[in-house]
Scaffold this motif. Sequence first.
Motif, PDB file in Angstrom:
ATOM      1  N   GLU A  94     -18.544  13.857 -31.405  1.00 29.64           N
ATOM      2  CA  GLU A  94     -18.996  12.271 -30.791  1.00 29.64           C
ATOM      3  C   GLU A  94     -17.563  10.954 -30.422  1.00 29.64           C
ATOM      4  O   GLU A  94     -17.288  11.387 -29.193  1.00 29.64           O
ATOM      5  CB  GLU A  94     -19.593  11.893 -31.617  1.00 29.64           C
ATOM      6  N   ASN A 144     -14.730  12.556 -28.006  1.00 33.87           N
ATOM      7  CA  ASN A 144     -15.801  12.618 -26.732  1.00 33.87           C
ATOM      8  C   ASN A 144     -15.710  10.729 -25.986  1.00 33.87           C
ATOM      9  O   ASN A 144     -16.275  10.630 -25.302  1.00 33.87           O
ATOM     10  CB  ASN A 144     -17.732  12.733 -26.561  1.00 33.87           C
ATOM     11  N   GLN A 145     -15.931   9.843 -27.590  1.00 33.84           N
ATOM     12  CA  GLN A 145     -15.478   8.639 -27.005  1.00 33.84           C
ATOM     13  C   GLN A 145     -14.339   7.927 -26.833  1.00 33.84           C
ATOM     14  O   GLN A 145     -13.993   7.253 -26.382  1.00 33.84           O
ATOM     15  CB  GLN A 145     -15.762   7.759 -28.988  1.00 33.84           C
ATOM     16  N   ARG A 192     -23.829   5.938 -39.091  1.00 35.13           N
ATOM     17  CA  ARG A 192     -23.106   7.128 -38.256  1.00 35.13           C
ATOM     18  C   ARG A 192     -22.743   8.416 -39.833  1.00 35.13           C
ATOM     19  O   ARG A 192     -22.552   9.981 -38.888  1.00 35.13           O
ATOM     20  CB  ARG A 192     -22.232   7.468 -37.291  1.00 35.13           C
ATOM     21  N   GLU A 215     -20.077  17.832 -35.938  1.00 37.38           N
ATOM     22  CA  GLU A 215     -19.909  17.410 -34.784  1.00 37.38           C
ATOM     23  C   GLU A 215     -20.162  15.363 -34.618  1.00 37.38           C
ATOM     24  O   GLU A 215     -19.920  15.104 -33.789  1.00 37.38           O
ATOM     25  CB  GLU A 215     -21.863  16.868 -34.920  1.00 37.38           C
ATOM     26  N   LEU A 216     -19.776  14.930 -35.795  1.00 38.22           N
ATOM     27  CA  LEU A 216     -19.543  13.993 -35.661  1.00 38.22           C
ATOM     28  C   LEU A 216     -17.842  13.609 -34.913  1.00 38.22           C
ATOM     29  O   LEU A 216     -17.849  12.579 -34.298  1.00 38.22           O
ATOM     30  CB  LEU A 216     -19.568  13.270 -37.272  1.00 38.22           C
TER      31      LEU A 216
END
Lengths: 257, 362
Positions: free
Chosen positions: B225, B228-229, B167, B221-222
């Motif tokens: 992400e 969003n989790q 990741r 971006e990580l």
Amino acid sequence: MNGQISALALSTFRETVRDRIFYLVAVFGFVMLASTAVLSPLNVGAQGKIMADVGLAAMVIFGLVVAVFVGSAMVRKEMDKGTIVTILSKPVGRRQYIFGKFLGLNLTLVSMLTVMAALFLLMLLMAPGSFSFRFLSAFYLSFLELMVINAIVIFFSTCVSPILAAVFTLGAFAVGHLSESIRDFGQMQGTAFQQQMSEIVYYLIPNLEVFNVRAAVVHGDPVTMNHILMATLYSVAWTALLLLLAGAVFNKKELRG
Amino acid sequence: MSFQTVATNKPEIQSSPATGNAVAASATVTSGSISALPEGVTGDALTVVDLCKSFRSGFLKRRIRGIEGVSFTVPRGSVFALLGHNGAGKTTTINCILDLVHADRGEVRIMGQEHKRCESRACVGYLPERPYFFEHLTGQELLEFYAALLSLPKDIRVARITDVLQRTGMTEYAGRRLSKFSKGMLQRIGLAQTLLGDPDVLILDEPMSGLDPMGRREVRELLLELKNQGKTIILSSHIVPDVELLADSVGILCNGHLVETRNLREFNDSCSYLVQVACGGGQLDGLHLPPWVQAKMQPGSAQQQCVETDNVDQLRELLAACHAADIPVQSVDTRRTGLEDFFMAVHADSDNGANNNSKVVS
């Protein structure tokens, strides 16, 4: 909890093993031991005793150098560089951290002592009639002494700068070996105040002469089981006290991320 | 912006008026659904109440204020940003939350647990501003070390390490010693150790500091992400665009005081935009454009004209008028953001106040 302490201990061990200073001191230790084999023929008939005496002393001295070199800067280096904050932001207590660091350095000292002891015994095998299993008790007591020194250096490293921690530890080593003499001298020669002071010094600094059985071992005198047991309890008590104090001081430290 | 869509499914944060203490501000949960939680565990990932910290400095050991009266609450699953200039108290606040420095006063709860209990940190992933790790270890060894500290079972340890390396884009460097890592690589491996325990709460101190533009983008971006989790993220920054892109709510720290906490959606409507249309200024005169357009028109050429709008409503109005008049719109650029203006205004106000309120407290 145990897993976290062992992780910290193994990481500390790995760090010291990969540290060039450690290798340098280890090489010097081995050179010192080897030199006894070269020098001992100068004293005809007592080669084995010279080799054993110098060798056993060298093991403690080089153990002391490694403990002071590595231990004095160990905690402070991590505080200054900031590695400590990512460790203590995990579910790791500060006392666990100190104990893990102590165990790691102890593991280093044990490894170093083991290698040096193996080399020492190998050299004694070469001097006819010198080898004896009684040296094992000297190795064990040397380890106990280094364990107490390790606890002293860890305690000072949580309180003062690395240089002061090294100086104080070396001072404690010197006074620790002289504390009986200081007390006896104070009792015999001094005023009431001096007698009290010498008594305080005796009880305030660990008496490291307890672990010094070199002369007895070299000259073939027995080291009793009772002495070994008492020395073990003495070292464990001092180590526990010093680590508790180190933990208490370290608990109050402010760490910056 | 992407955080808007995510925020709609999450509890809202709304600033409350300062309560008695002129400098303290607080954010409270006003709506949103929180699933049933175990007894003693609140719906907030982080609660900070009246946090104060001062430091002794100099020969006379004078007390310097670090932070004072900082209070805020971060609901689970939201992203909260501490915004402030250098030395505003962002890192001190984070250090107090993690009990790395001992607060003089105040209360902190992480997932309902008192922050002084080291168990409370089991659900926290922390990335310091300047991550520095054991140089004698390789990336893989470092993560194994942290996995042991997190008491991760051995059977899932390998899978988790592989996952976080992937990741953070560090798989190919996992065998390299950390002494050979660049600053960006250290930041990535730092993020990897942060994510290792799959923590519910991520505390990131300047997570994009020192990264090149590509690195910043990848980290951003990580973080999106992770957001969003449903992870709760508390980040500190003095870079407004980063905060705008990631955060649901923001707390502005000035001179150790949390002077404002706001929901970022409040600022979305007050962005200003520069609209470039394909026609000369004279041609616009004859059209049925809103009256404010003339005042907002900027010097242009015979072929194109630029108009600055003060907010989204004006933008919408202008675009509709252009569409109705069949005027091609060449571009729409964000000119300035509401948060930036707000931050500067708050900062200016606070600076004026700070002149009468020295950081030396004793």
